[in-house]
Write an enzyme that holds these catalytic residues in place. Structure first.
Site, PDB file in Angstrom:
ATOM      1  N   ASP A  12       0.840  -1.180   0.000  1.00  0.00           N
ATOM      2  CA  ASP A  12       0.000   0.000   0.000  1.00  0.00           C
ATOM      3  C   ASP A  12       0.869   1.221   0.000  1.00  0.00           C
ATOM      4  O   ASP A  12       1.543   1.520   0.961  1.00  0.00           O
ATOM      5  CB  ASP A  12      -0.974   0.042   1.170  1.00  0.00           C
ATOM      6  CG  ASP A  12      -2.105   1.008   0.863  1.00  0.00           C
ATOM      7  OD1 ASP A  12      -1.829   1.994   0.155  1.00  0.00           O
ATOM      8  OD2 ASP A  12      -3.227   0.801   1.307  1.00  0.00           O
ATOM      9  N   ALA A  13       0.883   1.888  -1.127  1.00  0.00           N
ATOM     10  CA  ALA A  13       1.670   3.114  -1.274  1.00  0.00           C
ATOM     11  C   ALA A  13       0.869   4.089  -2.112  1.00  0.00           C
ATOM     12  O   ALA A  13       1.312   4.560  -3.136  1.00  0.00           O
ATOM     13  CB  ALA A  13       3.016   2.806  -1.926  1.00  0.00           C
ATOM     14  N   CYS A  14      -0.324   4.367  -1.672  1.00  0.00           N
ATOM     15  CA  CYS A  14      -1.277   5.136  -2.466  1.00  0.00           C
ATOM     16  C   CYS A  14      -1.034   6.637  -2.371  1.00  0.00           C
ATOM     17  O   CYS A  14      -0.332   7.114  -1.495  1.00  0.00           O
ATOM     18  CB  CYS A  14      -2.701   4.838  -1.999  1.00  0.00           C
ATOM     19  SG  CYS A  14      -3.038   3.084  -1.759  1.00  0.00           S
ATOM     20  N   THR A  15      -1.675   7.357  -3.291  1.00  0.00           N
ATOM     21  CA  THR A  15      -1.647   8.810  -3.293  1.00  0.00           C
ATOM     22  C   THR A  15      -3.059   9.324  -3.534  1.00  0.00           C
ATOM     23  O   THR A  15      -3.812   8.732  -4.310  1.00  0.00           O
ATOM     24  CB  THR A  15      -0.723   9.343  -4.401  1.00  0.00           C
ATOM     25  OG1 THR A  15       0.577   8.771  -4.259  1.00  0.00           O
ATOM     26  CG2 THR A  15      -0.612  10.857  -4.349  1.00  0.00           C
ATOM     27  N   SER A  60      -4.612   6.842  -6.356  1.00  0.00           N
ATOM     28  CA  SER A  60      -4.033   5.600  -6.868  1.00  0.00           C
ATOM     29  C   SER A  60      -4.093   4.555  -5.771  1.00  0.00           C
ATOM     30  O   SER A  60      -4.029   4.879  -4.583  1.00  0.00           O
ATOM     31  CB  SER A  60      -2.582   5.820  -7.310  1.00  0.00           C
ATOM     32  OG  SER A  60      -1.779   6.231  -6.205  1.00  0.00           O
TER      33      SER A  60
END
Length: 335
Positions: free
Chosen positions: A9-12, A28
């Site tokens: 999980d490395a969302c923006t 994202s």
């Protein structure tokens, strides 16, 4: 919990204030493995449970919504018929309160849906949340040992924005129309310090280019203010997609020494002025959208599901309202 895996999980997320009263929210979703995402239509009047046992929170949904699920056991993203958008992102620093508060519980799998069901504006949501009407309860994903540690952003059709985090067991709400960008670690207070640093340098001089959360934050913060404010909705939508693609992680890339950074699986863009919810999978060639203005969100309306296929590979193009099929609502994962 919300179906989040320990390695991913490395969302923006960002909010774009365009020409006139145009408001878009883009996000994202970056996971190392497929999260079984499908899209759902939920009408008003649904009976909800916080899924925490006998002491759980209960409510009836006031607003219909279109949402993206995780494993069909949690809501991770969506927009309701009033134009409120909610986005769930990973935050490793999250620490949730003890369950002995005497307040009804709310499983973290339902947190996003609770916002979409109950509120039309950020201000309304913040007022209720400030009274802390529930205890948020997290757990591990099925087959995982790590706690699902998440924070939540909300934005509305006026462009107002808030980020809700749980730090050292306490709810922290950051509420301002200026809080347009959010990523993962560090906590939002420290993200604001990063934004101040890069604003002094100026994005035309240099921008950080890695896939780290702090670098994605800097790029998103610069580009959402740099893109032109067109009165043409096609151009506005294209610009917003350009920013969310810029802060995405190319498919197949992983960072071995930073396991929380993973490939972008899908992107959404919510046009809160025209009530369109756009979806783009990394593994399908087309963008498609759902027109919320054409949905029957009344209590007579039906729950419907759009099957996105394995790893969201099913191809849809243009307006996809008619492709949704009647379905039984999923049961949120309890704790």
């Amino acid at each position: 919990m919300a179906g989040v895996q320990s390695e991913a999980d490395a969302c923006t997320r960002f909010v774009y204030h365009g020409a006139g009263n145009e408001i878009f929210t883009g996000r994202s979703m970056d996971y190392k493995i497929d999260t079984g995402t499908h899209l759902w239509m939920f009408p008003r009047g649904m009976q909800r449970s916080g899924e925490t046992g006998p002491d759980t929170l209960k409510w009836t949904s006031r607003y219909g919504s279109v949402i993206a699920s995780a494993y069909d056991i949690a809501t991770t993203d969506g927009m309701n018929e009033a134009g409120l958008v909610a986005n769930l992102l990973w935050l490793a620093e999250s620490e949730y309160p003890e369950r002995n508060s005497g307040k009804p519980g709310l499983a973290i799998s339902v947190w996003t849906q609770y916002m979409l069901d109950n509120f039309a504006t950020v201000e309304e949501a913040v007022k209720v949340l400030s009274a802390e009407p529930f205890t948020l309860v997290s757990d591990a994903a099925p087959g995982e040992q790590r706690l699902a540690t998440l924070h939540l952003s909300i934005s509305d059709a006026s462009g107002d924005s808030a980020i809700i985090e749980y730090i050292r067991g306490k709810q922290v709400i950051h509420h301002s129309r200026d809080y347009k960008v959010m990523t993962n670690s560090p906590i939002f207070e420290e993200q604001l310090a990063l934004e101040s640093y890069w604003r002094q340098i100026g994005g035309t001089v240099m921008l950080p280019g890695t896939n780290r959360a702090s670098d994605r934050f800097a790029r998103a913060a610069f580009y959402i203010d740099a893109i032109p404010k067109s009165t043409d909705p096609v151009e506005s939508t294209a610009s917003v997609f350009g920013v969310i693609r810029n802060v995405s992680v190319p498919y197949g890339i992983t960072t071995p020494d930073q396991p929380n950074i993973s490939s972008t699986r899908w992107r959404t863009v919510s046009d809160q002025s025209r009530m369109r919810y756009y979806f783009e999978s990394a593994l399908a060639p087309n963008v498609f959208w759902v027109d919320l203005k054409k949905i029957d969100f009344s209590e007579r309306g039906k729950v419907k599901r759009l099957d996105l296929g394995n790893q969201q590979r099913t191809i849809y193009s243009g307006e996809a309202n008619s492709q949704f099929k009647d379905a039984k609502p999923f049961r949120f994962l309890g704790v």
